[in-house]
Write a protein that holds these residues in place. Structure first.
Motif, PDB file in Angstrom:
ATOM      1  N   ILE A  42       0.835  -1.202   0.000  1.00  0.00           N
ATOM      2  CA  ILE A  42       0.000   0.000   0.000  1.00  0.00           C
ATOM      3  C   ILE A  42       0.872   1.256   0.000  1.00  0.00           C
ATOM      4  N   ALA A  43       1.942   1.268   0.765  1.00  0.00           N
ATOM      5  CA  ALA A  43       2.838   2.430   0.771  1.00  0.00           C
ATOM      6  C   ALA A  43       3.493   2.592  -0.597  1.00  0.00           C
ATOM      7  N   GLY A  44       3.921   1.496  -1.190  1.00  0.00           N
ATOM      8  CA  GLY A  44       4.524   1.548  -2.511  1.00  0.00           C
ATOM      9  C   GLY A  44       3.556   2.058  -3.566  1.00  0.00           C
ATOM     10  N   GLN A  45       2.291   1.651  -3.444  1.00  0.00           N
ATOM     11  CA  GLN A  45       1.283   2.119  -4.390  1.00  0.00           C
ATOM     12  C   GLN A  45       1.029   3.621  -4.210  1.00  0.00           C
ATOM     13  N   LEU A  46       0.992   4.082  -2.962  1.00  0.00           N
ATOM     14  CA  LEU A  46       0.813   5.508  -2.706  1.00  0.00           C
ATOM     15  C   LEU A  46       1.953   6.321  -3.321  1.00  0.00           C
ATOM     16  N   ILE A  47       3.170   5.835  -3.161  1.00  0.00           N
ATOM     17  CA  ILE A  47       4.338   6.526  -3.703  1.00  0.00           C
ATOM     18  C   ILE A  47       4.322   6.481  -5.234  1.00  0.00           C
ATOM     19  N   ALA A  48       3.988   5.321  -5.807  1.00  0.00           N
ATOM     20  CA  ALA A  48       4.029   5.153  -7.257  1.00  0.00           C
ATOM     21  C   ALA A  48       2.916   5.907  -7.978  1.00  0.00           C
ATOM     22  N   THR A  49       1.696   5.842  -7.428  1.00  0.00           N
ATOM     23  CA  THR A  49       0.552   6.431  -8.133  1.00  0.00           C
ATOM     24  C   THR A  49       0.237   7.859  -7.702  1.00  0.00           C
ATOM     25  N   LYS A  50       0.707   8.228  -6.504  1.00  0.00           N
ATOM     26  CA  LYS A  50       0.416   9.546  -5.922  1.00  0.00           C
ATOM     27  C   LYS A  50      -1.077   9.752  -5.719  1.00  0.00           C
ATOM     28  N   LYS A  51      -1.807   8.654  -5.505  1.00  0.00           N
ATOM     29  CA  LYS A  51      -3.253   8.704  -5.308  1.00  0.00           C
ATOM     30  C   LYS A  51      -3.634   7.944  -4.035  1.00  0.00           C
ATOM     31  N   PRO A  52      -4.751   8.347  -3.390  1.00  0.00           N
ATOM     32  CA  PRO A  52      -5.207   7.647  -2.179  1.00  0.00           C
ATOM     33  C   PRO A  52      -5.535   6.183  -2.448  1.00  0.00           C
ATOM     34  N   VAL A  53      -5.423   5.389  -1.399  1.00  0.00           N
ATOM     35  CA  VAL A  53      -5.811   3.974  -1.435  1.00  0.00           C
ATOM     36  C   VAL A  53      -6.713   3.723  -0.238  1.00  0.00           C
ATOM     37  N   VAL A  54      -7.832   3.036  -0.485  1.00  0.00           N
ATOM     38  CA  VAL A  54      -8.771   2.691   0.573  1.00  0.00           C
ATOM     39  C   VAL A  54      -8.902   1.173   0.619  1.00  0.00           C
ATOM     40  N   LEU A  55      -8.790   0.624   1.812  1.00  0.00           N
ATOM     41  CA  LEU A  55      -8.976  -0.810   2.018  1.00  0.00           C
ATOM     42  C   LEU A  55     -10.057  -1.005   3.075  1.00  0.00           C
ATOM     43  N   ASN A  56     -11.082  -1.765   2.736  1.00  0.00           N
ATOM     44  CA  ASN A  56     -12.142  -2.037   3.714  1.00  0.00           C
ATOM     45  C   ASN A  56     -11.601  -2.782   4.925  1.00  0.00           C
ATOM     46  N   ASP A  57     -10.625  -3.675   4.667  1.00  0.00           N
ATOM     47  CA  ASP A  57     -10.046  -4.471   5.756  1.00  0.00           C
ATOM     48  C   ASP A  57      -8.580  -4.753   5.442  1.00  0.00           C
ATOM     49  N   ILE A  58      -7.714  -4.040   6.129  1.00  0.00           N
ATOM     50  CA  ILE A  58      -6.268  -4.176   5.914  1.00  0.00           C
ATOM     51  C   ILE A  58      -5.786  -5.603   6.172  1.00  0.00           C
ATOM     52  N   THR A  59      -6.483  -6.322   7.042  1.00  0.00           N
ATOM     53  CA  THR A  59      -6.049  -7.678   7.394  1.00  0.00           C
ATOM     54  C   THR A  59      -6.354  -8.694   6.296  1.00  0.00           C
ATOM     55  N   GLU A  60      -7.069  -8.266   5.251  1.00  0.00           N
ATOM     56  CA  GLU A  60      -7.449  -9.176   4.172  1.00  0.00           C
ATOM     57  C   GLU A  60      -6.879  -8.757   2.819  1.00  0.00           C
ATOM     58  N   SER A  61      -6.020  -7.764   2.775  1.00  0.00           N
ATOM     59  CA  SER A  61      -5.564  -7.210   1.502  1.00  0.00           C
ATOM     60  C   SER A  61      -4.221  -7.764   1.057  1.00  0.00           C
ATOM     61  N   ASP A  62      -4.121  -8.008  -0.246  1.00  0.00           N
ATOM     62  CA  ASP A  62      -2.850  -8.449  -0.840  1.00  0.00           C
ATOM     63  C   ASP A  62      -1.857  -7.294  -0.974  1.00  0.00           C
ATOM     64  N   LEU A  63      -2.318  -6.051  -0.790  1.00  0.00           N
ATOM     65  CA  LEU A  63      -1.413  -4.903  -0.831  1.00  0.00           C
ATOM     66  C   LEU A  63      -0.649  -4.737   0.481  1.00  0.00           C
ATOM     67  N   ILE A  64      -0.911  -5.612   1.421  1.00  0.00           N
ATOM     68  CA  ILE A  64      -0.261  -5.555   2.724  1.00  0.00           C
ATOM     69  C   ILE A  64       0.598  -6.797   2.879  1.00  0.00           C
ATOM     70  N   LEU A  65       1.849  -6.611   3.260  1.00  0.00           N
ATOM     71  CA  LEU A  65       2.722  -7.755   3.503  1.00  0.00           C
ATOM     72  C   LEU A  65       2.124  -8.633   4.596  1.00  0.00           C
ATOM     73  N   SER A  66       2.346  -9.930   4.511  1.00  0.00           N
ATOM     74  CA  SER A  66       1.730 -10.849   5.464  1.00  0.00           C
ATOM     75  C   SER A  66       2.082 -10.507   6.909  1.00  0.00           C
ATOM     76  N   LYS A  67       3.318 -10.130   7.167  1.00  0.00           N
ATOM     77  CA  LYS A  67       3.699  -9.764   8.539  1.00  0.00           C
ATOM     78  C   LYS A  67       2.982  -8.493   8.989  1.00  0.00           C
ATOM     79  N   THR A  68       2.768  -7.562   8.061  1.00  0.00           N
ATOM     80  CA  THR A  68       2.051  -6.330   8.393  1.00  0.00           C
ATOM     81  C   THR A  68       0.581  -6.632   8.672  1.00  0.00           C
ATOM     82  N   ARG A  69      -0.006  -7.555   7.894  1.00  0.00           N
ATOM     83  CA  ARG A  69      -1.405  -7.970   8.155  1.00  0.00           C
ATOM     84  C   ARG A  69      -1.526  -8.551   9.555  1.00  0.00           C
ATOM     85  N   LEU A  70      -0.547  -9.350   9.952  1.00  0.00           N
ATOM     86  CA  LEU A  70      -0.572  -9.929  11.303  1.00  0.00           C
ATOM     87  C   LEU A  70      -0.508  -8.838  12.376  1.00  0.00           C
ATOM     88  N   MET A  71       0.312  -7.824  12.138  1.00  0.00           N
ATOM     89  CA  MET A  71       0.406  -6.707  13.093  1.00  0.00           C
ATOM     90  C   MET A  71      -0.902  -5.925  13.138  1.00  0.00           C
TER      91      MET A  71
END
Length: 154
Positions: A68-97
């Motif tokens: 998600i951070a990489g996408q924000l930097i690359a696209t310069k556009k907001p990102v919305v996730l209904n559930d961060i714990t279920e997103s592929d844009l989040i590293l697995s360790k970050t989802r656990l946190m």
């Protein structure tokens, strides 16, 4: 008060205002320094989360589009996730946190200075939630004001 202290006050005010403005539970800012994201400010409710994820995904430009951070930097556009714990844009360790800290609904916006990314700004809710266009617009406005205020100090 020195420049760094003034900048810290501005960043701290921004994350706390974001939580109030969006009726959310936590927020943090990470700043881009030499292609690495470093902690900038966090609400009390996000401090431990930021510490827990530090080092997991700091090279945002190298992971452009893969996190998600990489996408924000690359696209310069907001990102919305209904559930961060279920997103592929989040590293697995970050989802656990995120699960550990009870974070779900997430909105992230890039911090832009003269159109170039200088950091990322995240807001979290403890419920599965889709932030509205108005909320996203308010966060983008707050992010822009924050960068302007920091620029006036530095």
């Amino acid at each position: 008060m020195g420049e760094l202290n003034k900048i810290k006050v501005v960043l701290d005010s921004a994350v706390n205002e974001a939580v109030r403005l969006l009726d959310a539970n936590a927020a943090y800012i990470r700043l881009l320094e030499d292609e690495v994201l470093v902690p900038g400010a966090a609400t009390a409710s996000a401090v431990q989360y930021v510490e827990d994820i530090s080092g997991l995904s700091t090279s945002a430009l190298l992971n452009a589009g893969k996190t998600i951070a990489g996408q924000l930097i690359a696209t310069k556009k907001p990102v919305v996730l209904n559930d961060i714990t279920e997103s592929d844009l989040i590293l697995s360790k970050t989802r656990l946190m995120a699960k550990k800290h009870g974070f779900h609904g997430t909105v992230g916006v890039p911090l832009l200075k003269q159109g170039e990314p200088v950091g990322v700004f995240f807001v979290f809710d403890r419920t599965v939630r889709r932030f509205t266009e108005d909320e996203i617009s308010n966060l983008v406005g707050l992010a822009n004001q924050t960068i302007l205020a920091v620029g006036d100090i530095a």
